[in-house]
Write an enzyme that holds these catalytic residues in place. Structure first.
Site, PDB file in Angstrom:
ATOM      1  N   ALA A   9     -10.601  50.784 -15.659  1.00 19.65           N
ATOM      2  CA  ALA A   9     -11.553  49.933 -16.387  1.00 19.65           C
ATOM      3  C   ALA A   9     -12.958  50.537 -16.380  1.00 19.65           C
ATOM      4  CB  ALA A   9     -11.584  48.543 -15.772  1.00 19.65           C
ATOM      5  N   ARG A  15     -15.887  52.066 -28.928  1.00 22.36           N
ATOM      6  CA  ARG A  15     -15.479  51.571 -30.247  1.00 22.36           C
ATOM      7  C   ARG A  15     -15.709  50.061 -30.405  1.00 22.36           C
ATOM      8  NH1 ARG A  15      -9.740  54.527 -29.676  1.00 22.36           N
ATOM      9  NH2 ARG A  15     -10.414  54.501 -27.510  1.00 22.36           N
ATOM     10  N   LYS A  22     -16.133  46.595 -22.296  1.00 27.30           N
ATOM     11  CA  LYS A  22     -14.945  46.158 -23.052  1.00 27.30           C
ATOM     12  C   LYS A  22     -14.081  45.165 -22.286  1.00 27.30           C
ATOM     13  CE  LYS A  22     -11.627  49.213 -23.954  1.00 27.30           C
ATOM     14  NZ  LYS A  22     -11.027  50.331 -24.709  1.00 27.30           N
ATOM     15  N   GLY A 137      -1.092  57.245 -28.004  1.00 25.14           N
ATOM     16  CA  GLY A 137      -0.436  58.503 -27.680  1.00 25.14           C
ATOM     17  C   GLY A 137       1.018  58.411 -28.149  1.00 25.14           C
ATOM     18  N   LYS A 349     -22.369   9.548 -21.371  1.00 26.71           N
ATOM     19  CA  LYS A 349     -22.481  10.539 -20.299  1.00 26.71           C
ATOM     20  C   LYS A 349     -22.395   9.845 -18.946  1.00 26.71           C
ATOM     21  CE  LYS A 349     -25.810  11.488 -17.896  1.00 26.71           C
ATOM     22  NZ  LYS A 349     -27.110  11.733 -17.252  1.00 26.71           N
ATOM     23  N   TYR A 385     -33.668   7.600 -18.083  1.00 26.86           N
ATOM     24  CA  TYR A 385     -34.509   8.669 -17.527  1.00 26.86           C
ATOM     25  C   TYR A 385     -35.969   8.280 -17.639  1.00 26.86           C
ATOM     26  CZ  TYR A 385     -36.075  13.533 -16.867  1.00 26.86           C
ATOM     27  OH  TYR A 385     -36.665  14.681 -16.409  1.00 26.86           O
TER      28      TYR A 385
END
Ligand code: UD1
Ligand code: CA
Length: 462
Positions: A9, A15, A22, A137, A349, A385
């Site tokens: 890694a 790319r 990545k 490959g 909430k 609040y």
């Protein structure tokens, strides 16, 4: 014998054209490397995997600091062969080594078990046939069908590029063989890199058996080198997750228009409309319906819950037969008892709402405890609040909160109370009575006329 897993890694992932390494790019909400770590853990739980890092190593270390991993650094990314060489001083010479790539996330345990089941003197490698082998490959075999070498895309001739058998980049062999071959890898290739794939040449030359194993499913070897491949893999994985849920009795309006970025645990007869996103751990009870364009994160739904279009549920617990939305937002700490109705443009909430209570229109309910059979009128706000601290609102059973009421917390509304519309409640409210705050007297202006509509373009003189 425990297998030593090595995960490569260190590459830049050029790319990807990204600042993020990545292997930290997300697939179904999880970093690519995490998939590889999870399968490695299943295969060889007794031994910490070695992860070879280079590009942005500190960030990757930090991301996975909670896991048992032996990180090794490759300071210059000179190729996959060079990467494995960096790991060798940390591997016991008698070990059997499994090499995985950090950018091949969907490799299955089944395939890896095929590869690792016999610890002998052979070089074991996975192979797969791909309709479009571009970028991989290619596997070159001789007339006896024995593998002789691997040719990278960039080194391949036109003829060699036609080979559809590819190298997934996953191998299992003894540390002894790796120690023998890795130092001899040269960089005479199109990329001037130390190719790990050269070990296949060496095995062939040294008459070491090269044992190939078919992968369980060709798609699992898909690697991520660019964003197009990442998107392709995302769709493939999403479809796989959706198919699994369909097999368990969940219907999707369109299996291609849903995203699962975590774990969905569903009972039967759940229906999911288009463009729904699931994040974290989501539990769906029997017969739930999830309307279109909704987001459910770390949420539990009981049976027969209906989520209407465009709702967002985050960290909510919703009991049986509630209806939510359209356009509702349930935030963390929301606990709804059964048969609760939450309507459009309502935000809840850190609040509990009792059985059969209704908050149907344009309300904010925060830090509240609401009893059973309560009707919260349109536009009701819990003023929780004060600019410094959050305070609690307690609303008793069977209360009726008139529209456009502000409940200035901390405040308690007694059982069975009624609050007149437009009230600003700053003190506790008595049970079973009508409470109403001072209202401006209503007036009617006699002989008032609406102004006449002006003609277009006309200018009024002062
Ligand atoms: C590699 C294989 C190719 C195979 C493909 C499968 C080689 C030479 N080629 O090609 O045959 O079909 O994987 O996906 O091995 N890495 C390092 N250090 C480095 C270079 C790479 O750790 O110096 C890591 C990368 O981070 C990546 C992995 O090795 O996780 C593979 O490297 P990458 O450059 O993606 O190789 P491919 O071109 O995909
Ligand atoms: Ca790759």
């Amino acid at each position: 014998m425990a297998i030593q897993v090595v995960i490569l890694a260190a590459g830049r992932g050029q790319r990807m054209c990204s600042k993020l390494p990545k292997v930290l790019h997300l697939l179904a909400g999880k970093p690519l490397l995490q998939y590889v770590l999870e399968v490695a853990e299943k295969l060889s739980p007794a031994k910490k995997p070695i992860v070879v890092l280079g590009h942005q190593a500190p960030l990757i270390r930090k991301t996975f600091s909670h896991l048992p991993i032996h990180f090794v650094e490759q300071s210059e990314q000179l190729g996959t062969g060079h990467a494995v060489l960096q790991a060798m001083p940390h591997i016991e010479p008698t070990d059997q080594v499994l090499i995985l790539c950090g950018d091949v996330p969907l490799i299955s345990l089944q395939s890896l078990q095929r590869l690792t089941q016999t610890a002998d003197d052979a070089l074991h490698m996975l192979t797969a046939h791909l309709e479009n082998p571009h970028g991989y490959g290619r596997i070159k075999r001789n007339d006896d069908h024995h593998i002789v070498r691997i040719i990278e895309e960039k080194d391949a001739s036109v003829e060699e590029k036609k080979i559809t058998e590819v190298n997934p980049g996953i191998y299992c062999l003894s540390a002894r063989l790796l120690n023998r071959w890795l130092p001899n890898i040269k960089t005479m290739n199109a990329q001037n890199e130390f190719y790990l794939t050269d070990i296949i040449n060496f095995a062939h030359q040294d008459n070491v058996t090269i044992q190939s194993h078919d992968v369980h499913c060709a798609k699992e070897i898909l690697g991520v080198n660019d964003r197009a491949q990442l998107a392709q893999l995302e769709r493939f994985l999403q479809l796989r997750l959706v198919k699994k849920l369909m097999a368990q009795g969940v219907s999707f309006a369109d299996p291609a228009r849903v995203d699962i970025r975590g774990e969905v645990i569903a009972s039967i007869d759940v229906t999911v409309d288009v463009n729904v996103i699931f994040e974290g751990r989501v539990v769906l009870g029997q017969g739930c319906h999830i309307g279109p364009h909704s987001l459910l994160r770390n949420t539990i739904l009981g049976e027969g819950v209906e989520i209407k279009a465009n709702s967002v549920l985050d960290g909510a617990e919703v009991a049986d037969h509630c209806t939510i939305g359209p356009f509702a937002r349930l935030r963390p700490g929301t606990v709804l008892a059964s048969h609760v109705h939450i309507g459009n443009f309502v935000e809840v909430k850190n609040s509990q709402v009792g059985m059969q209570s209704k908050i149907n229109h344009l309300s904010y309910v925060g830090d509240a405890e609401i009893g059973q059979r309560v009707n919260v009128g349109a536009g009701t706000i819990t003023c929780n609040y004060d600019g410094m601290n959050k305070h609690k609102t307690i609303i008793g059973d069977d209360t009726f909160i008139g529209s456009d009421t502000q409940l200035v917390a901390p405040v308690t509304i007694g059982t069975g109370a009624t609050i007149g519309a437009g009230s600003t409640i700053t003190k506790d409210v008595a049970a079973d009575q009508l409470t109403i705050t001072h209202r401006i007297e209503q007036r009617t202006i006699k002989n008032w006329r609406r102004p006449d509509k002006k003609e277009r373009g006309a200018v009024t003189k002062a």
